[in-house]
Design an enzyme around this catalytic site. Structure first.
Site, PDB file in Angstrom:
ATOM      1  N   ASP A 111     -54.287  18.746 -13.702  1.00 50.55           N
ATOM      2  CA  ASP A 111     -54.580  19.909 -14.535  1.00 50.55           C
ATOM      3  C   ASP A 111     -54.346  21.185 -13.724  1.00 50.55           C
ATOM      4  O   ASP A 111     -53.869  21.133 -12.599  1.00 50.55           O
ATOM      5  CB  ASP A 111     -56.020  19.840 -15.061  1.00 50.55           C
ATOM      6  CG  ASP A 111     -57.038  19.793 -13.924  1.00 50.55           C
ATOM      7  OD1 ASP A 111     -56.640  19.999 -12.748  1.00 50.55           O
ATOM      8  OD2 ASP A 111     -58.217  19.535 -14.192  1.00 50.55           O
ATOM      9  N   ASP A 137     -55.990  16.386  -9.387  1.00 52.35           N
ATOM     10  CA  ASP A 137     -55.946  16.146 -10.825  1.00 52.35           C
ATOM     11  C   ASP A 137     -54.676  16.734 -11.434  1.00 52.35           C
ATOM     12  O   ASP A 137     -54.102  17.671 -10.904  1.00 52.35           O
ATOM     13  CB  ASP A 137     -57.152  16.807 -11.510  1.00 52.35           C
ATOM     14  CG  ASP A 137     -58.448  16.079 -11.193  1.00 52.35           C
ATOM     15  OD1 ASP A 137     -58.358  14.921 -10.736  1.00 52.35           O
ATOM     16  OD2 ASP A 137     -59.520  16.670 -11.388  1.00 52.35           O
ATOM     17  N   ASP A 181     -56.372  23.348 -12.308  1.00 50.84           N
ATOM     18  CA  ASP A 181     -57.109  23.442 -11.046  1.00 50.84           C
ATOM     19  C   ASP A 181     -56.481  22.555  -9.978  1.00 50.84           C
ATOM     20  O   ASP A 181     -56.344  22.937  -8.830  1.00 50.84           O
ATOM     21  CB  ASP A 181     -58.571  23.011 -11.245  1.00 50.84           C
ATOM     22  CG  ASP A 181     -59.415  24.165 -11.771  1.00 50.84           C
ATOM     23  OD1 ASP A 181     -58.904  25.314 -11.768  1.00 50.84           O
ATOM     24  OD2 ASP A 181     -60.559  23.911 -12.186  1.00 50.84           O
ATOM     25  N   GLU A 224     -59.238  15.685  -4.373  1.00 53.60           N
ATOM     26  CA  GLU A 224     -59.954  16.809  -4.946  1.00 53.60           C
ATOM     27  C   GLU A 224     -61.293  16.338  -5.510  1.00 53.60           C
ATOM     28  O   GLU A 224     -61.345  15.461  -6.357  1.00 53.60           O
ATOM     29  CB  GLU A 224     -59.076  17.395  -6.053  1.00 53.60           C
ATOM     30  CG  GLU A 224     -59.754  18.376  -6.959  1.00 53.60           C
ATOM     31  CD  GLU A 224     -58.842  18.747  -8.139  1.00 53.60           C
ATOM     32  OE1 GLU A 224     -57.702  18.240  -8.199  1.00 53.60           O
ATOM     33  OE2 GLU A 224     -59.288  19.532  -8.975  1.00 53.60           O
TER      34      GLU A 224
END
Ligand code: 0RA
Length: 691
Positions: free
Chosen positions: A511, A509, A513, A436
């Protein structure tokens, strides 16, 4: 159900084969494995026998109890397993069925009916008995309760009458053997999915399930303890269930007919979705690899819809026929066949091999579906309309795909510009990391082993393929790069032999997103490259969440639990952390913490050495939380996430394609209310998206 398959039975029909010793010696041969799957398999074996009794029309209620002692009890209101003396074994039929391998009247492979009892191996209750430290059978027959108990497959005493009863039926209780199984914990949600499926397949039967376990596994804790599955609609209700988050086109169509080769039942309904979901069964066994019945179904569906579309001039003379893919877009179908001697083939023995079932299914669907379309012209028009739309989209997609492929070819072997390819050309040793963002991509490119690791950075969000057809998908640059990089094509011209990497690693990641992008990628793989999941080639990287340092030593933690156990190892309780940090700042440290800290240095992932001879001055614990891959330098990324000798990767597996389909339709489909509901009900439980 047809009556032809029920025949007179007596205890002599049971075929005697062999004792149970081989089962305990090599349990895997009989139940597949001794992990949780094998444990569940035992439950299915016992329940399937009662289902058989229901299929034969002799029972309509099955009660399943998960006991607090780890035992499972299954009771039905069927005829009761016979207790009369078996001529060959000179033992009661009940004892014979439960103590002799492959024994069993109708489930013994004789001619008295379809061998319906199943599961993966269809081995029967004696195998479960052999693998149980305790089993108890009660038969309610002729006004009496007959009972026998067993230990590890051996009867404790002869069958005896222990009381009177008005009931009819059989109750089998068993306690899986701790010596055999790696785990004793069953998953209610997994069991329920199976029971629900069996209830659909056996119209009219009621399956009641009660979970009486005091301590339940984490995934079960939120589930109610009591369930009742009963579907008068049978597989039509199943199809309705498959489509319940989708917008249906016409009613569920239901076809059934007894052919000389066997019994065929099909339910289907189109919806506005793009994917097709056809689930097939042979003798109630889920044939995940398809087989002859599926082939016959597809052939008949294509043929019948084309014939109808031509006849009604929805297809013009000069227009090409609809393809098999066109008529399957947005289709939900359940195909269920019953036959005398099913042959299961394929890697997981879940592909029906009987050639005669192709003809049988084809004949029934050709005849009955044509009839249905004639009788329901308005639904028929909508269905054909949907298929024509799919055909047009396919032509558009073909053009788009050809363009992509041509572009790929033009760019030669160099592939998409942002792909940092590896130097090895042997796919079996190559890996591709789908990363990403460009910054993490940069770190990954520097940190990787370029011999066998390729990096493909993706910018931002990729397209949600759940809401787009192939043509639109191929117009998306991120998706396009990925497809070209994989090298195996897509859609009609897919060839897994051309796959350029045998490990495909999604690295995002930790998180929200990152989770979203991971889900989008998983959706893409699930919908368009399912074979990569089935063959275990898709992985999710596990970058660490924390770096914990104290003095010169540091460790990576991949989960919160990890973090806690590292801190514990170092002698720092989570609760004391704050305090400990304050303390160190002022005074140095206490003896006790120092000792633990030294021990911790021997753990893996430590940095620095010789810390032992240093006089401990500071013991400040520093916990760094990585918010993104980009925060790690290339070395750290290599060391923690990419180095094959150290990294942890999760292999994406799929036990249940149906459940996965429902999750993706709900999460990624166009309808908002079901998604909201899903997220509200599952938000607490989501840790890893397990598809
Ligand atoms: C063979 C013959 C008969 C019943 C069964 C098997 C039977 C087996 C199981 C296993 C679980 N529940 C079951 N219920 C019945 C019928 C014999 C007769 O009464 O004619």
């Amino acid at each position: 159900m047809a009556d032809t398959k029920t025949q007179a039975y007596d205890a002599n029909k049971i075929q005697v084969l062999e004792g149970l010793e081989p089962v305990r010696k090599r349990p895997g041969m009989y139940i597949g494995s001794t992990d949780q799957r094998g444990l569940h398999h035992c439950v299915y074996e016992i329940v399937d026998n009662s289902i058989d009794e229901a299929m034969a029309g002799h029972c309509d209620h099955i009660i399943i109890l998960l006991g607090d002692d780890g035992s499972v009890s299954v009771e039905d209101n069927g005829r009761g397993i016979p207790v009369d003396i078996h001529a060959k074994t000179k033992k009661s039929a009940l004892e014979t069925v439960l103590t002799i391998l492959h024994a069993g009247g109708k489930f013994g492979g004789d001619d008295s009916g379809y061998k319906v009892s199943g599961g993966l191996h269809g081995v029967g209750s004696s195998v479960v008995n052999a693998l149980s430290s305790y089993m108890r059978a009660e038969v309610y027959r002729d006004g009496k309760v007959h009972m026998q108990e067993y230990e590890r497959g051996k009867p404790k005493a002869d069958v005896k009458a222990i009381g009177k009863t008005e009931k009819r039926g059989t109750k089998i209780q068993f306690l899986p053997d701790k010596q055999i199984f790696d785990t004793m914990t069953m998953s209610l949600s997994v069991l329920l999915a199976h029971f629900r499926q069996q209830a659909y397949l056996t119209r009219g039967v009621t399956l009641s399930v009660m979970d009486e376990r005091e301590k339940r596994p984490e995934e079960d804790t939120e589930l109610p303890r009591l369930y009742r599955f009963h579907f008068d609609g049978g597989i039509s209700a199943y199809v309705r269930h498959l489509n319940h988050e989708k917008q249906g086109i016409g009613d569920v169509i239901w076809l059934e007919k007894e052919e000389k080769e066997g019994f065929v039942e099909v339910a289907l309904q189109y919806s506005q979705a793009f994917q097709d979901q056809t689930i097939t069964f042979a003798n109630n066994i889920h044939t995940t690899e398809g087989g002859t019945h599926l082939t016959g179904f597809k052939a008949a569906l294509t043929r019948t819809i084309n014939a109808y579309a031509r006849k009604e001039a929805f297809l013009k003379e000069k227009e090409e026929n609809l393809t098999a893919d066109d008529v399957r877009e947005g289709l939900a179908a359940v195909v269920s066949v019953r036959l005398k001697d099913p042959q299961f083939e394929g890697q997981t023995k879940s592909k029906l091999g009987n050639a005669e079932m192709k003809t049988a299914v084809e004949t029934v669907v050709n005849e009955k579906l044509a009839e249905y379309l004639e009788e329901h012209p308005s639904d028929a028009r909508d269905i054909v309309g949907k298929c024509l739309l799919a055909a047009r989209a396919r032509l558009a997609a073909r053009a788009a795909r050809d363009a992509v492929i041509r572009k790929g070819a033009l760019e030669g072997m160099t592939l998409p510009g942002k792909l940092a390819d590896c130097s090895s050309k042997d796919p079996s040793e190559c890996e591709i990391f789908i990363v990403e963002g460009d910054s993490a991509g940069g770190s990954a490119k520097q940190g990787r082993n370029r011999e066998f690791q390729a990096i493909l950075p993706l910018k931002g969000k990729i397209l949600n393929v759940e809401q787009a057809r192939l043509d639109k998908m191929l117009a998306n640059n991120e998706v396009k790069s990925l497809i070209i990089a994989l090298g195996m094509g897509i859609g009609e011209v897919k060839d897994q032999n051309k796959l350029r990497y045998h490990r495909i690693v999604i690295m995002t990641d930790a998180d929200v997103d990152g989770a979203h992008i991971r889900t989008l990628l998983l959706t893409l793989f699930f919908r368009y490259f399912r074979e990569l999941i089935d063959t275990g080639k898709l992985f999710v990287a596990q970058p660490p969440l924390y770096k914990i340092s104290q003095g010169k030593q540091s460790r990576y933690a991949f989960t919160d639990k990890d973090k806690e156990s590292i801190l514990k190892e170092w002698g720092i309780a989570e609760a004391d952390l704050q305090e400990a940090q304050e303390e160190t700042e002022e005074t140095g440290e206490t003896e006790e913490v120092d000792e633990k800290a030294k021990k911790g240095k021997k753990g893996k992932g430590q940095e620095g050495s010789g810390a032992n001879d240093e006089k401990p001055r500071k013991k400040k614990v520093n916990i760094q939380r990585y918010k993104g891959l980009g925060e790690m330098n290339p070395d750290q990324l290599w060391e923690t996430t990419m180095d094959p000798t150290k990294r942890i990767m999760l292999r994406v597996t799929m036990d249940d394609a149906e459940a996965a389909d429902a999750v993706f339709s709900t999460l990624m489909g166009p309808e908002v209310p079901p998604r909201k509901k899903f997220i509200q009900t599952h938000a607490k439980g989501v840790k890893n998206l397990d598809i």
